[in-house]
Design an enzyme around this catalytic site. Structure first.
Site, short mmCIF file in Angstrom:
data_model
loop_
_atom_site.label_atom_id
_atom_site.label_comp_id
_atom_site.label_asym_id
_atom_site.label_seq_id
_atom_site.Cartn_x
_atom_site.Cartn_y
_atom_site.Cartn_z
CD GLU A 1 42.35 110.85 103.58
OE1 GLU A 1 41.56 110.89 104.54
OE2 GLU A 1 43.21 111.72 103.38
CD GLU B 1 51.21 107.29 103.89
OE1 GLU B 1 50.99 108.48 104.14
OE2 GLU B 1 51.99 106.91 103.00
ZN LIG Z 1 45.62 112.39 106.98
#
Ligand SMILES: [Zn+2]
Length: 491
Positions: free
Chosen positions: A96, A173
């Site tokens: 995500e 990330e």
């Molecule tokens: Zn998150």
């Protein structure tokens, strides 16, 4: 953002009396003559353009007036933390995040710049959530400017098929997700997790919190992340939902939007179909007890969740069952309320309802608020009342009031139907896709209720309680205000 609850607008659909659709068999509840057939499937809202593309992707497109000149878009992927293997715990959420970093067509943070430019909230956790069973991406776009709707749909397509997971992307990330993991370790979050783990112990859910495992987030290889994305982002597992002011803003209205979806999303599946792992129902004979302390609470609370496998709501017969359950809990809760307001009552408040902790489990849930120290007495008194209903049923008047409340709530929703935000419809369609919850539209629901309610008897409603065994598959949670009380209770 994590959720594990049943989302959905539920019965919040509403609207004014239709002026142009009187010919429909159920648009006007006053004129509705629905005949009941238990095996008849519940329809999807007749205003929704709904279907499946040749690659298996599902779509829901619906015109809705509010907010004006805007559209709400969703990409729903039936993948969440429950699909992860041990070495993948946290990867649904990681993917995500990566979606907002870069895709094949949108270079690093270009998606975010686009979202900024159209005035949307932006970024992972603001425009998406990952839960146990699904990952949902959402956008709200102004559609009175040419090309914006198509561009926004392109972003959804990029997320569906072309998220970039290079080694550098994953490394970048990783730190952000780790920070989110750390910030989520609050005392109350840990207490919620502990309880959820107790509730679902014996099932895959107990070991698959959406935030994942620290060691996986820290050490997983970029290869593993790419593998996870390819394995689960399959069109058969995805739906596109678009609800907005289409008829006023697009020359071809909602039909044209459905056409855009078909053109953009009907591509060959990027990978082979992989079955999702089996999720067992966490059955157990003996009740489980968990006790928590909440320093900020002034009263104690007792919650009993009595679990069973989640029942489908796909036919008129299934819907009748949900109405019977609703009436049972409504009438019982009213009775408990009456006890609570009498002098010397054994609890401050008590109620029961059906709750949905995961896609596979539903619980009959009983909640009591009580003075610390009086938990067991309060619980005994509520269970006594439950027993009394089983033995002697409800009074006619109790059932009449419960039925009238239900119908008037639904009718109010129907009258306010056209005031409802597109967001509410989107939630219904997301629930319909992920959990096969009904999304029949409030006009149909009012008609169905009007046809069903008169035939439901007090005995049928009281009999709902016979399906619940409050000692089987049950989990008791006691929350008390101070540590000293906990010691006294266990000791
Ligand atoms: Zn998150």
């Amino acid at each position: 953002r994590f959720t594990n609850s049943r989302g959905g607008a539920g019965n919040t659909l509403g609207g004014g009396w239709p002026s142009t659709e009187m010919s429909s068999p159920y648009t006007s509840p006053e004129k509705a003559r629905l005949s009941i057939d238990d095996s008849l499937p519940l329809p999807l809202d007749e205003k929704c353009i709904h279907g499946t593309l040749s690659n298996g992707l599902t779509y829901y497109v619906q015109n809705n007036l509010k907010p004006e000149a805007r559209a709400e878009l969703r990409l729903v992927v039936k993948v969440g933390s429950v699909h992860e293997e041990d070495h993948e715990c946290g990867l649904a959420h990681m993917v995500e995040h990566l979606a907002f970093r870069g895709t094949k067509e949108y270079d690093t943070f270009e998606v975010i710049r686009f979202l900024e430019a159209i005035g949307a909230r932006f970024g992972a956790c603001q425009n998406a959530y990952t839960s146990f069973d699904e990952t949902v991406y959402f956008l709200q776009v102004p559609i009175d400017r040419e090309g914006l709707l198509e561009k926004a749909l392109t972003v959804l397509r990029e997320w569906a098929y072309h998220v970039r997971c290079t080694d550098q992307d994953v490394e970048a990330e990783r730190g952000i997700v780790l920070e989110e993991w750390r910030q989520g370790r609050t005392a109350s979050a840990r207490a919620d997790e502990d309880f959820f783990t107790t509730l679902m112990e014996g099932s895959r859910y107990a070991k698959r919190l959406p935030i994942g495992k620290l060691e996986v987030i820290r050490n997983c290889s970029p290869e593993t992340v790419r593998g996870f994305y390819q394995k689960y982002y399959h069109p058969k597992r995805m739906a596109v939902v678009a609800v907005g002011d289409f008829d006023r803003c697009c020359p071809g209205g909602a039909r044209e939007v459905a056409g855009h979806v078909a053109r953009l999303f009907d591509v060959d599946p990027p990978g082979a179909w992989v079955e999702a792992p089996e999720v067992a129902f966490p059955a157990h004979l003996a009740p489980r007890l968990s006790i928590f302390t909440d320093k900020e609470a002034t009263n104690a609370s007792v919650v009993v969740d009595c679990k069973r496998a989640r029942q489908p709501v796909e036919t008129q017969g299934d819907y009748r069952r949900t109405i019977l359950e609703h009436l049972y809990h409504e009438a019982l809760s009213t009775r408990l309320y009456k006890i609570a307001v009498t002098p010397g009552a054994p609890f401050f408040s008590a109620s029961t309802c059906i709750s949905f902790p995961t896609s596979t489990v539903e619980t009959a849930a009983l909640s009591i608020s009580v003075e610390a120290g009086g938990e067991l007495q309060a619980l005994a008194s509520v269970l006594n009342e439950v027993e009394r209903v089983s033995k002697h049923g409800f009074e006619e008047a109790e059932v009449r009031i419960a039925k009238a409340n239900l119908l008037s709530d639904l009718e109010a929703d129907h009258i306010e139907r056209e005031q409802l935000d597109s967001e509410g419809f989107c939630s219904e369609f997301v629930e319909n896709f992920v959990r096969r919850e009904p999304a029949m539209g409030v006009a149909y629901e009012v008609a169905l209720c009007r046809a069903l309610l008169p035939e439901l008897t007090c005995a049928q409603i009281a009999a709902v309680g016979n399906d619940y065994r409050w000692d089987l598959n049950c989990v008791v949670k006691i929350t008390r205000p101070r540590v000293s009380w906990v010691k006294r209770l266990i000791g």
